[in-house]
Design a protein around this motif. Structure first.
Motif, short mmCIF file in Angstrom:
data_model
loop_
_atom_site.label_atom_id
_atom_site.label_comp_id
_atom_site.label_asym_id
_atom_site.label_seq_id
_atom_site.Cartn_x
_atom_site.Cartn_y
_atom_site.Cartn_z
N UNK A 151 0.83 -1.20 0.00
CA UNK A 151 0.00 0.00 0.00
C UNK A 151 0.87 1.26 0.00
N UNK A 152 1.94 1.26 0.77
CA UNK A 152 2.84 2.42 0.79
C UNK A 152 3.47 2.64 -0.58
N UNK A 153 3.91 1.56 -1.23
CA UNK A 153 4.50 1.69 -2.57
C UNK A 153 3.46 2.19 -3.57
N UNK A 154 2.24 1.70 -3.47
CA UNK A 154 1.19 2.17 -4.38
C UNK A 154 0.87 3.65 -4.16
N UNK A 155 0.82 4.08 -2.91
CA UNK A 155 0.55 5.49 -2.63
C UNK A 155 1.68 6.39 -3.13
N UNK A 156 2.92 5.96 -2.93
CA UNK A 156 4.06 6.73 -3.42
C UNK A 156 4.07 6.80 -4.95
N UNK A 157 3.71 5.69 -5.58
CA UNK A 157 3.65 5.69 -7.04
C UNK A 157 2.54 6.60 -7.54
N UNK A 158 1.39 6.59 -6.89
CA UNK A 158 0.28 7.45 -7.30
C UNK A 158 0.66 8.91 -7.19
#
Length: 254
Positions: free
Chosen positions: A111-118
Motif C-alpha cells: 500500500x505504501x508503494x502504491x501510494x508513493x507511485x500514485x
C-alpha cells in the motif's frame, strides 16, 4: 659474337625458371587453377550480408535497451523512479509470500508503494515527462470538477519520455487486472482488496492523464484556430479552419 648466330641464343636464361602452367582455352586458365573462384555475395532488399548482421543498421538499434533509453531521455531520473515504484509494488505483492508469512506487513508495504507511485506519477512524472497535470477540485457549492494543466505546445516533450510514460500508464493497470483474475481463480480472496486498491490508483492516473492530454489537444486546436483569425483569415476561411481543426481533434481524442 658471330653475325650468323641469332641474338636470342646469346642471352643466358635465369637460374630458376618457374614451371609453365599449360594454357587452356580460357584466357584466365592459369590463374583459375591457382585459386578457386569465390562465390559472389548477392544482396536482396530483404537480406543482409553476414558482415553487417552484427552491426546496428539504424541509430535506434544502437541505442536500444534500458541504457539507451536513459541516454536518450531528457529526465532519466524521473523516468527511472516512475518505473521503480510501479515495478516494486507488483514485485513485492507477488514475492512477499516467499519471504514472510506476515500478511499485515506485506499489505502495508504494498500500500505504501502504491501510494508513493500514485503521488509521484500525478505530481512529478506526469508534469516532468509529458507536461500534464490534473487534480479534482471542489468549489464553494460543493460540486467537484477536474482541473487540467498542460505545457506550452511550443515546448514539446521528449519523444522517449512521452512514449515510456504512456506505456507505464496503460500497461500496469492491465497487469494488476491480470493479478485480480488470478486471485479469484486461486480463491485468495484476502489479496483482492490490495489488488482493487492498486487498480483504483492506476486507473485514476490513466483516466486523469488521458483527459488532461485531450484537454491540451483541444486548447492547441482553439489557439490554432484563433491564430488563423488574427492572421487575417476571418470570414468563411476562418470558420472553415476552425471547424476542421476542432472536428478533427474531437474525432481523434473523443
Amino acid at each position: 659474337m658471330s653475325v650468323a648466330t641469332p641474338l636470342l641464343q646469346t642471352i643466358e636464361p635465369d637460374d630458376d625458371i618457374p614451371e609453365q602452367v599449360p594454357l587452356s582455352g580460357n584466357i584466365n586458365g592459369a590463374t583459375s587453377q591457382a585459386s578457386q573462384p569465390k562465390t559472389p555475395v548477392v544482396l536482396t532488399p530483404g537480406s543482409r550480408s553476414r558482415a553487417t548482421e552484427a552491426m546496428a543498421s539504424t541509430p535506434g538499434d544502437a541505442e536500444s535497451g534500458i541504457s539507451g533509453i536513459l541516454r536518450q531521455s531528457a529526465h532519466p531520473l524521473v523516468l527511472l523512479v516512475l518505473y521503480l515504484f510501479r515495478i516494486s509494488a507488483i514485485t513485492v505483492y507477488i514475492l512477499c509470500g516467499f519471504f514472510t508469512d506476515n500478511f499485515v506487513l506485506s499489505t502495508v508495504v504494498v500500500v505504501v508503494l502504491l501510494a508513493m507511485d500514485f503521488w509521484n506519477c500525478r505530481n512529478v512524472a506526469g508534469r516532468t515527462l509529458v507536461g500534464l497535470r490534473y487534480w479534482n477540485q471542489v468549489d464553494e457549492d460543493g460540486e467537484s470538477y477536474w482541473v487540467f494543466e498542460s505545457r506550452d505546445p511550443s515546448h514539446p516533450s521528449n519523444p522517449i519520455d512521452s512514449r515510456m510514460f504512456w506505456i507505464a500508464l496503460y500497461t500496469f493497470p492491465l497487469l494488476w487486472m491480470a493479478l485480480l483474475i488470478v486471485s479469484f481463480l486461486q480463491f485468495k480472496l484476502s489479496f483482492v482488496p490490495i489488488v482493487m486498491l492498486a487498480l483504483v490508483f492506476n486507473v485514476t492516473n490513466a483516466v486523469g492523464f488521458t483527459y488532461a492530454d485531450r484537454d491540451a489537444k483541444q486548447k492547441w486546436a482553439n489557439s490554432l484556430a484563433s491564430s488563423g483569425w488574427s492572421m487575417g483569415m476571418g470570414g468563411i476561411g476562418g470558420q472553415i479552419l476552425t471547424g476542421v481543426v476542432k472536428n478533427s481533434v474531437g474525432r481523434v481524442f473523443k
